[in-house]
Design a protein around this motif. Structure first.
Motif, PDB file in Angstrom:
ATOM      1  N   ALA A  46       0.846  -1.189   0.000  1.00 50.11           N
ATOM      2  CA  ALA A  46       0.000   0.000   0.000  1.00 50.11           C
ATOM      3  C   ALA A  46       0.884   1.242   0.000  1.00 50.11           C
ATOM      4  N   ALA A  47       0.261   2.401  -0.043  1.00 50.79           N
ATOM      5  CA  ALA A  47       1.018   3.650  -0.156  1.00 50.79           C
ATOM      6  C   ALA A  47       1.845   3.952   1.080  1.00 50.79           C
ATOM      7  N   THR A  48       1.427   3.439   2.232  1.00 50.85           N
ATOM      8  CA  THR A  48       2.159   3.683   3.474  1.00 50.85           C
ATOM      9  C   THR A  48       2.413   2.364   4.195  1.00 50.85           C
ATOM     10  N   ALA A  49       3.357   2.398   5.123  1.00 52.56           N
ATOM     11  CA  ALA A  49       3.645   1.208   5.911  1.00 52.56           C
ATOM     12  C   ALA A  49       2.428   0.811   6.742  1.00 52.56           C
ATOM     13  N   ASP A  50       1.759   1.798   7.338  1.00 55.93           N
ATOM     14  CA  ASP A  50       0.606   1.501   8.178  1.00 55.93           C
ATOM     15  C   ASP A  50      -0.511   0.851   7.374  1.00 55.93           C
ATOM     16  N   ARG A  53       0.400  -2.736   6.633  1.00 56.01           N
ATOM     17  CA  ARG A  53       0.217  -3.600   7.808  1.00 56.01           C
ATOM     18  C   ARG A  53      -1.254  -3.970   7.998  1.00 56.01           C
ATOM     19  N   LYS A  54      -2.162  -3.087   7.606  1.00 55.23           N
ATOM     20  CA  LYS A  54      -3.585  -3.338   7.787  1.00 55.23           C
ATOM     21  C   LYS A  54      -4.144  -4.303   6.743  1.00 55.23           C
ATOM     22  N   ALA A  58      -2.709  -8.758   0.826  1.00 54.83           N
ATOM     23  CA  ALA A  58      -2.390  -8.301  -0.533  1.00 54.83           C
ATOM     24  C   ALA A  58      -0.994  -8.742  -0.963  1.00 54.83           C
ATOM     25  N   LEU A  59      -0.168  -9.134   0.006  1.00 59.96           N
ATOM     26  CA  LEU A  59       1.194  -9.575  -0.301  1.00 59.96           C
ATOM     27  C   LEU A  59       1.322 -11.096  -0.343  1.00 59.96           C
ATOM     28  N   GLY A 170       8.385  -0.828   9.209  1.00 60.32           N
ATOM     29  CA  GLY A 170       8.221  -2.272   9.195  1.00 60.32           C
ATOM     30  C   GLY A 170       6.866  -2.707   8.655  1.00 60.32           C
ATOM     31  N   ILE A 171       6.880  -3.743   7.804  1.00 64.90           N
ATOM     32  CA  ILE A 171       5.646  -4.277   7.219  1.00 64.90           C
ATOM     33  C   ILE A 171       5.729  -5.805   7.171  1.00 64.90           C
ATOM     34  N   PRO A 172       4.597  -6.480   7.031  1.00 69.31           N
ATOM     35  CA  PRO A 172       4.629  -7.921   6.778  1.00 69.31           C
ATOM     36  C   PRO A 172       5.245  -8.178   5.412  1.00 69.31           C
TER      37      PRO A 172
END
Length: 273
Positions: A46-50, A53-54, A58-59, A170-172
């Motif tokens: 997504a456009a931001t890390a937050d 994470r939500k 999608a990954l 940090g992201i998944p």
């Protein structure tokens, strides 16, 4: 005569567990140096890390081949082959793009190993075992905790700084690339393969001697293969640096090393008419 509007593009490619926003300081620095900079995320980001994470689903099941093709399509719309700068699995993907002729030069920072690299230090095994020991994760995402992030990713910096990086960027991440790289030497057509024989532009490989996710020994093993290519290949090892070295408080030394390499390899920001 130099044309100030003709700026060489540089495409930044993040790796697992870090959002493309982690390249912010690099984008500013390379932009000020005159380059045209881009940091597109992986498909599913997504456009931001937050926001990423939500929506970790999608990954799911994003593999090395799909991500490489995603960047190749982005590059195809640029006016010329760019320099690609990648970190971790982004460093592997950057080498794939260089080897395919999509890029004019490459900086691979703590790059994940490609097919043909046999070195696998115990620290690296321990760092990825939480994922590879769970085969049911292959098509899913996996997220660090602040504790595991500091232990494996940001071990060379204070815990307070590590926690801040994790909270900000940090992201998944999809687990599939880890399985692909881990099994690459058993799969002749592995997506973790890199064409190291084709004529290519210059390649700079950067390693940290305290890196646990992609230890110095792994990067050296990649370098020993890549240096057989007739194109220029250099290796720089940074003492007391871990896997987070392009994004932590010591990032500027890494960025300046990359800029110096591009200048020395005749890949300047501004192009001649």
């Amino acid at each position: 005569m130099s044309n100030p509007t003709a700026r060489r593009p540089v495409v930044f490619i993040h790796g697992l567990w870090m959002h493309s926003s982690s390249w912010g300081a690099w984008l500013d620095t390379f932009d000020r140096a005159g380059y045209q900079t881009f940091a597109p995320g992986w498909p599913g980001d997504a456009a931001t890390a937050d926001a990423t994470r939500k929506n970790p689903g999608a990954l799911n099941n994003r593999g090395i081949g799909e991500v490489t093709e995603h960047y190749a399509k982005f590059i195809a719309d640029l006016p010329m082959p760019p320099v690609v700068i990648g970190h971790s699995f982004g460093g592997l993907i950057a080498q794939k793009l260089l080897g395919s002729g999509s890029a004019s030069g490459c900086v691979a920072i703590n790059p994940a190993q490609f097919r043909g690299v046999l070195t696998l230090p115990l620290a690296q095994v321990a760092s990825v075992l939480p994922v590879l020991s769970k085969p049911w994760l292959r098509g899913k995402t996996w997220s660090h905790t602040p504790e595991s992030y500091h232990r494996a990713f940001a071990n060379a910096i204070p815990r307070e700084e590590s926690d801040k990086l994790f909270a900000t960027h940090g992201i998944p991440a999809p687990a599939r690339p880890l399985f692909q790289a881990g099994l690459a030497n058993f799969a002749p057509n592995s997506e973790a393969g890199v064409d190291t024989k084709r004529a290519r532009g210059p390649l700079l490989m950067l390693a940290g001697d305290r890196d646990r996710l992609v230890p110095e020994a792994t990067v050296r093993a990649e370098y020993k293969i890549q240096r057989k290519n007739p194109g220029s290949t250099e290796l720089v090892v940074f003492p007391d640096r871990g896997h987070s070295m392009p994004v932590d408080r010591g990032w500027r030394e890494i960025a300046d090393t990359a800029l110096d390499f591009l200048a020395n390899q005749n890949l300047p920001a501004h192009l001649e008419d």
